[in-house]
Scaffold this active site. Structure first.
Site, short mmCIF file in Angstrom:
data_model
loop_
_atom_site.label_atom_id
_atom_site.label_comp_id
_atom_site.label_asym_id
_atom_site.label_seq_id
_atom_site.Cartn_x
_atom_site.Cartn_y
_atom_site.Cartn_z
N ASN A 119 7.90 9.17 -0.46
CA ASN A 119 7.14 10.09 0.50
C ASN A 119 6.53 9.16 1.54
O ASN A 119 5.38 9.27 1.72
CB ASN A 119 5.97 10.86 -0.20
CG ASN A 119 5.80 12.02 0.72
OD1 ASN A 119 6.43 12.63 1.35
ND2 ASN A 119 4.38 12.43 0.39
N ARG A 124 6.63 2.03 7.69
CA ARG A 124 5.38 1.68 7.26
C ARG A 124 5.45 0.95 5.86
O ARG A 124 4.84 0.28 5.04
CB ARG A 124 4.66 3.01 6.82
CG ARG A 124 2.97 3.04 7.04
CD ARG A 124 2.68 4.14 7.04
NE ARG A 124 2.39 4.83 5.69
CZ ARG A 124 1.64 4.33 4.85
NH1 ARG A 124 0.59 3.62 4.92
NH2 ARG A 124 1.69 5.08 3.62
N ARG A 173 0.02 5.43 -4.18
CA ARG A 173 1.33 4.56 -4.94
C ARG A 173 0.64 3.34 -5.39
O ARG A 173 1.11 2.59 -6.22
CB ARG A 173 2.07 4.23 -3.91
CG ARG A 173 2.99 5.56 -3.32
CD ARG A 173 3.72 4.80 -2.04
NE ARG A 173 4.05 6.12 -1.06
CZ ARG A 173 3.21 6.32 0.04
NH1 ARG A 173 2.01 5.62 0.30
NH2 ARG A 173 3.43 7.31 0.65
N LYS A 216 15.40 9.23 -8.06
CA LYS A 216 15.89 8.71 -6.56
C LYS A 216 15.46 7.20 -6.66
O LYS A 216 16.39 6.66 -6.36
CB LYS A 216 14.97 9.55 -5.59
CG LYS A 216 15.68 9.18 -4.23
CD LYS A 216 15.10 7.85 -3.66
CE LYS A 216 15.47 7.53 -2.32
NZ LYS A 216 14.82 6.36 -1.69
N PRO A 233 21.42 7.60 -4.49
CA PRO A 233 20.11 8.07 -4.45
C PRO A 233 20.16 9.46 -3.25
O PRO A 233 20.68 9.40 -2.33
CB PRO A 233 19.56 6.93 -3.61
CG PRO A 233 20.48 5.83 -3.88
CD PRO A 233 21.80 6.35 -4.04
N ASP A 235 18.00 11.37 -1.35
CA ASP A 235 16.64 11.33 -0.41
C ASP A 235 16.80 12.35 0.58
O ASP A 235 17.73 13.07 0.65
CB ASP A 235 16.38 10.02 0.13
CG ASP A 235 17.21 9.69 1.34
OD1 ASP A 235 18.22 10.23 1.24
OD2 ASP A 235 16.68 9.10 2.48
#
Length: 284
Positions: A119, A124, A173, A216, A233, A235
């Site tokens: 997310n 970033r 996280r 994922k 994966p 996403d």
DNA sequence: GCCCAGGAGAAGG
DNA sequence: CCTTCTCATGGG
């Protein structure tokens, strides 16, 4: 300086800016400077030859390590012809990502980096990873006026608190990082480094037992650091590709995985990376 | 203010 | 088993 000659199917932007790694940065001349395996590395490519300058303290130019890092032992030409057989979408995607190669990265660094990826966006994610390294990783040297830091070991992160991590701006996280670092440090990285030799199923089972690792992220880790080329994966970008380009119902992740397994097979992860880089290029 | 980003975990069906 | 909500943070 390492020189790998006659390197086919390699384009620096496709390799370093396809979202598989977060510590390589493009220079004005098109070369890339990054940190991998505790070394400052400067990579340049003139058609056919990959040049790799390694800086920092002790510099063992371990040719086999770096050859494997860039996956130079794999014939991507053969994989591409296999994937484009009866697949016009893939053929178009390859016009944008033909020089992509799956790097064989360090499992621990890949594990933490992709926990941070959830997310989140790539710009970033890179800031989060860099902040972790400059705050808690070893200083490995200077190069062209910049100081570079290695990736922190599990033991260095396991002793931290959420407050220690606050300035890294990892968001929710942070507690995942602490939980996973504690588990891996307790195990001395043993399982993490050994499951690369196990089956993809066993690798996924262990990875998903770690805090903040779901299907994922487990697929990214096994693909980018354990040589599991079939890992696919799923996403938000690839879901978009599977829906808009391959016509699979939006949200039907089971059908998307089944399609990948059937049509991409053992090279599902490589196919996924071609498509990922492609959709991100044309979507801007 | 809203929506989005290389999603996972928890809660509730 | 499945669906939905929430979780920080920064950029557009």
């Amino acid at each position: 300086m390492l020189i790998f000659s006659e390197v086919q199917d390699f384009h620096p932007e496709h390799v370093f800016d396809c979202g598989q790694c977060f510590r390589w940065n493009r220079q004005e001349d098109g070369s890339y400077i990054g940190v991998a395996y505790g070394k400052i590395a400067h990579a340049d490519y003139d058609p056919q030859s990959l040049l790799l300058r390694l800086e920092g303290t002790s510099v063992p130019t371990d040719e086999d390590l770096w050859k494997n890092y860039f996956d130079l032992n794999r014939d991507y030409g053969e994989i591409k012809s296999h994937l484009t057989k009866d697949d016009e979408i893939m053929a178009e995607a390859l016009r944008w990502s033909h020089g992509m190669r799956i790097l064989n990265q360090d499992p621990w660094e890949t594990l933490i980096s992709f926990i941070l990826s959830q997310n989140n966006n790539i710009t970033r994610i890179k800031k989060c990873v860099e902040s972790l390294c400059s705050s808690f990783g070893p200083t490995i040297g200077e190069y062209r006026g910049e100081t570079y830091y290695g990736f922190p070991e599990p033991e260095s992160l396991a002793v931290l608190t959420e407050e220690d991590l606050a300035h890294c701006k990892l968001g929710y996280r942070a507690k995942y990082i602490l939980g996973t670092a504690a588990a891996v440090a307790d195990d001395g990285k043993r399982t993490l480094n050994s499951i690369a030799q196990s089956s993809a199923e066993e690798a996924h089972e262990y990875l998903q037992s770690l805090c903040g690792v779901g299907p994922k992220v487990a697929n990214c880790i096994s693909l980018f650091s354990m040589g599991k080329t079939a890992s696919f994966p799923l996403d938000v970008w690839i879901k978009r590709v599977m829906n808009q380009l391959y016509g699979i119902a939006e949200g039907d992740t089971k059908a998307m995985n089944a399609y990948a397994q059937k049509h991409f097979g053992e090279y599902g992860g490589i196919a996924q990376q071609y498509l990922f880089h492609y959709i991100r290029q044309i979507d801007r």
